[in-house]
Motif scaffolding. Sequence first.
Motif, PDB file in Angstrom:
ATOM      1  N   MET A 242      -4.497  12.676  -1.064  1.00 33.10           N
ATOM      2  CA  MET A 242      -4.169  11.476  -0.312  1.00 33.10           C
ATOM      3  C   MET A 242      -2.878  11.715   0.471  1.00 33.10           C
ATOM      4  O   MET A 242      -1.911  12.242  -0.062  1.00 33.10           O
ATOM      5  CB  MET A 242      -4.005  10.302  -1.274  1.00 33.10           C
ATOM      6  CG  MET A 242      -3.602   9.028  -0.582  1.00 33.10           C
ATOM      7  SD  MET A 242      -3.445   7.599  -1.680  1.00 33.10           S
ATOM      8  CE  MET A 242      -5.095   7.485  -2.307  1.00 33.10           C
ATOM      9  N   ASN A 243      -2.879  11.341   1.735  1.00 33.42           N
ATOM     10  CA  ASN A 243      -1.709  11.520   2.581  1.00 33.42           C
ATOM     11  C   ASN A 243      -0.579  10.586   2.179  1.00 33.42           C
ATOM     12  O   ASN A 243      -0.807   9.437   1.800  1.00 33.42           O
ATOM     13  CB  ASN A 243      -2.057  11.252   4.048  1.00 33.42           C
ATOM     14  CG  ASN A 243      -2.869  12.357   4.660  1.00 33.42           C
ATOM     15  OD1 ASN A 243      -2.836  13.490   4.200  1.00 33.42           O
ATOM     16  ND2 ASN A 243      -3.596  12.044   5.715  1.00 33.42           N
ATOM     17  N   ARG A 244       0.628  11.083   2.305  1.00 27.50           N
ATOM     18  CA  ARG A 244       1.823  10.243   2.199  1.00 27.50           C
ATOM     19  C   ARG A 244       2.198   9.880   3.623  1.00 27.50           C
ATOM     20  O   ARG A 244       2.528  10.768   4.426  1.00 27.50           O
ATOM     21  CB  ARG A 244       2.946  10.994   1.493  1.00 27.50           C
ATOM     22  CG  ARG A 244       2.612  11.275   0.024  1.00 27.50           C
ATOM     23  CD  ARG A 244       3.551  12.278  -0.557  1.00 27.50           C
ATOM     24  NE  ARG A 244       3.392  13.523   0.224  1.00 27.50           N
ATOM     25  CZ  ARG A 244       3.980  14.656  -0.032  1.00 27.50           C
ATOM     26  NH1 ARG A 244       4.791  14.756  -1.035  1.00 27.50           N
ATOM     27  NH2 ARG A 244       3.781  15.730   0.713  1.00 27.50           N
ATOM     28  N   VAL A 245       2.130   8.597   3.949  1.00 27.64           N
ATOM     29  CA  VAL A 245       2.272   8.118   5.323  1.00 27.64           C
ATOM     30  C   VAL A 245       3.556   7.310   5.467  1.00 27.64           C
ATOM     31  O   VAL A 245       3.886   6.495   4.596  1.00 27.64           O
ATOM     32  CB  VAL A 245       1.056   7.257   5.737  1.00 27.64           C
ATOM     33  CG1 VAL A 245       1.213   6.726   7.152  1.00 27.64           C
ATOM     34  CG2 VAL A 245      -0.241   8.049   5.596  1.00 27.64           C
ATOM     35  N   THR A 246       4.253   7.542   6.563  1.00 26.86           N
ATOM     36  CA  THR A 246       5.400   6.716   6.933  1.00 26.86           C
ATOM     37  C   THR A 246       5.089   6.027   8.245  1.00 26.86           C
ATOM     38  O   THR A 246       4.640   6.666   9.199  1.00 26.86           O
ATOM     39  CB  THR A 246       6.681   7.559   7.081  1.00 26.86           C
ATOM     40  OG1 THR A 246       7.030   8.086   5.803  1.00 26.86           O
ATOM     41  CG2 THR A 246       7.836   6.726   7.600  1.00 26.86           C
ATOM     42  N   LEU A 247       5.324   4.725   8.276  1.00 24.82           N
ATOM     43  CA  LEU A 247       5.208   3.940   9.499  1.00 24.82           C
ATOM     44  C   LEU A 247       6.612   3.752  10.045  1.00 24.82           C
ATOM     45  O   LEU A 247       7.464   3.150   9.389  1.00 24.82           O
ATOM     46  CB  LEU A 247       4.583   2.574   9.208  1.00 24.82           C
ATOM     47  CG  LEU A 247       3.191   2.578   8.590  1.00 24.82           C
ATOM     48  CD1 LEU A 247       2.751   1.153   8.259  1.00 24.82           C
ATOM     49  CD2 LEU A 247       2.188   3.248   9.508  1.00 24.82           C
TER      50      LEU A 247
END
Length: 191
Positions: free
Chosen positions: A1-6
């Motif tokens: 699962m990707n670790r995403v930053t907005l």
Amino acid sequence: MNRVTLLCGSRKPGPGIERPSSARQLLLAVQAGLGDADTPYEQVDLREMDIPQFDGRTCAEYGSPDLDRVRKTIDESDVLVVSAPAYWNSVAGPLVNLFNVLGGANYDLVPDRVLPLAGKTVILLVIGADHSSAYHAAAQLRSMLAAMGAWVAPRETVIGNPRQVPDFAGVVRDLRGLGTYAATVVPGMPR
């Protein structure tokens, strides 16, 4: 699962102004797409941070807790979704400043230096005051972020003046899909 930053690159609205920022509001649709994919995310909002002005120092030399937080969050992310406001055919200054501070001056290119965004996938959401500003800013961001070592995904959303979009509900649907894409894209690789 990707670790995403907005990352919201808008400093709007200014003190005493009630109008919301389109860059911030449209990022909510991307956030909803991440929710659809059950993907956790971190948020970085330049409006809530005191990022120092770039003056040639390295990131660590500023001694800024907000800057340290941004650096740590990006370092721990696989995918960075950048919501960028654009005016006068360019990316808004606070966002350019952030990337300059994160990257440093880079006057003396060291061959084995790890670039500040190496291994990161960046997905762009660019919202302009007009079409020309949005498209010029998207090109500027692609170039800058690639130079910093990121793989800038070909899937992006570029919107001229959002007040002139005829099918705004369609844009929101597309942005929700962009969030799902951010959750599933293989970091650093085309898909």
